[in-house]
Design an enzyme around this catalytic site. Sequence first.
Site, PDB file in Angstrom:
ATOM      1  N   TYR A  85     -68.879-113.940 -13.352  1.00  0.00           N
ATOM      2  CA  TYR A  85     -68.230-113.452 -12.140  1.00  0.00           C
ATOM      3  C   TYR A  85     -67.466-114.600 -11.474  1.00  0.00           C
ATOM      4  O   TYR A  85     -68.054-115.553 -10.978  1.00  0.00           O
ATOM      5  CB  TYR A  85     -69.241-112.885 -11.158  1.00  0.00           C
ATOM      6  CG  TYR A  85     -69.972-111.644 -11.614  1.00  0.00           C
ATOM      7  CD1 TYR A  85     -69.604-110.961 -12.761  1.00  0.00           C
ATOM      8  CD2 TYR A  85     -71.052-111.149 -10.888  1.00  0.00           C
ATOM      9  CE1 TYR A  85     -70.279-109.827 -13.174  1.00  0.00           C
ATOM     10  CE2 TYR A  85     -71.732-110.012 -11.289  1.00  0.00           C
ATOM     11  CZ  TYR A  85     -71.348-109.354 -12.440  1.00  0.00           C
ATOM     12  OH  TYR A  85     -72.029-108.235 -12.845  1.00  0.00           O
ATOM     13  N   ARG A 113     -67.660 -96.543  -9.463  1.00  0.00           N
ATOM     14  CA  ARG A 113     -66.462 -97.363  -9.244  1.00  0.00           C
ATOM     15  C   ARG A 113     -65.553 -96.783  -8.163  1.00  0.00           C
ATOM     16  O   ARG A 113     -64.344 -96.822  -8.255  1.00  0.00           O
ATOM     17  CB  ARG A 113     -65.700 -97.554 -10.554  1.00  0.00           C
ATOM     18  CG  ARG A 113     -66.527 -98.308 -11.584  1.00  0.00           C
ATOM     19  CD  ARG A 113     -65.836 -98.483 -12.901  1.00  0.00           C
ATOM     20  NE  ARG A 113     -66.633 -99.343 -13.758  1.00  0.00           N
ATOM     21  CZ  ARG A 113     -67.676 -98.940 -14.478  1.00  0.00           C
ATOM     22  NH1 ARG A 113     -68.013 -97.663 -14.458  1.00  0.00           N
ATOM     23  NH2 ARG A 113     -68.358 -99.789 -15.214  1.00  0.00           N
TER      24      ARG A 113
END
Length: 336
Positions: A63, A214
Site C-alpha cells: 500500500y 467498492r
Amino acid sequence: MELPLRPLGGQGLLVSPQALGTLSISEFYGSELTDPPDVDEGIRTIQRAVELGIQFFDTADIYGNGHNEELLGRVLGPIRDRVVIATKFGAIREPGATSHDFDGRPEYVRAACEASLRRLGMDHIDLYYQHRADARVPIEETVGAMGELVAAGKVRYLGLSEASADTLRRAHAVHPISALQSEYSLFSRDIEAQVLPACRELGIGLVAYSPLARGLLTGAITSGTTFSETDWRRTTHPRFSEDNLGPNLDRVARVVEIAARRGATPAQVALAWLHHQGEDVVPVPGTKRRRYLEGNVAAWGLALDAGELAALGAVLPVGDRYPDMSVVNRETPARA
C-alpha cells in the site's frame, strides 16, 4: 465509544468487531486529480477510529509502496499496546505499475517481515497475512517460514488473504491460522460455498474486506457517475462494466429502500448485514475520511430483523468480483 472485543481465530487474538482499512490514505481509489490522498485527514481518521473504539488496523507492504505502513506506525506507535496491527506480504508491484507478481519463498517471507517492522517502527506484527498465494511455492513452505517468525517473537498470529478451502486446510496443518481476509459483502458471496465453511471447521476468523463492494453499496454511485480512465473499478471489476453497472444499481436500490425505512445509510445497512453473519466475521471498511468512518462504526448498533435480513440476502450482483477468479482462488503446488 466502547466496542466489545471478540476472538479472531482460536489462538487468543482479540479484536474490535470492525477494523479500519487504511489503503486509501496512501493511494487514490479513483482519479488522482479529483480525489487525491489527503494524508492529514487520513491521520485524523486513524486517530478518530481509536476514539470510537476501533483497535484493529489493516495495512500491507504494497500500500503506497511502504508509505502506508510508515504512516500507520507513526500514528499508532505511541499507543502500540492498545491496538492490533495487521499487515500483509507477498504481492510485489514495481513503482508506477498496476500489475502484481507474488512471492511466497521462505527467504522472501523473512525479508518482507523485517522490512515491514522497520517501516512500522515496531518490534512485532500482531497479524501477518500472506497477501496472495504464490502458485510456484507450496503453501506449506510459506507458512512454515511464517511460523518461524512467530517462534522468533516477530509476529504474534498468522493469516492468509484470499485462499481456497484446500489451501486453508494445508496451511492450518503447518501452523494455526487465525484469520482469513477475503472479500465478503452482500455483493460478494462466493466464499459461502466452501471457504467460509472451511474457516468455521478450522476455527479461523474471517476479516471481510471491500464490505461495501467498492462503493456500490453506499448508494453514492449512480448511472450518471463518471469514472476516471485510471479508476480500477471500471477497468478491472466486472460489476462496474457498462453492461453490469445498471442491473447492479437496481439491486442496490433495495438496500437503499431498507436504509430509508430505518433512518440509516445504505452503507450502514450493508455493514449491519455483515455484523449479523456471525461473531467470527469482522468487516474492514476502508476510508480516509472521518465522516465515513463515523457512519461505518455506527452500523455496529443497527439491528436488522429477520425480514430485512432475508430481503438483503436475496440481493445478488451481476458479474464476478474479478474477471479471472483464479486470482483469488490460486492453488499452490504440492509439497515435495
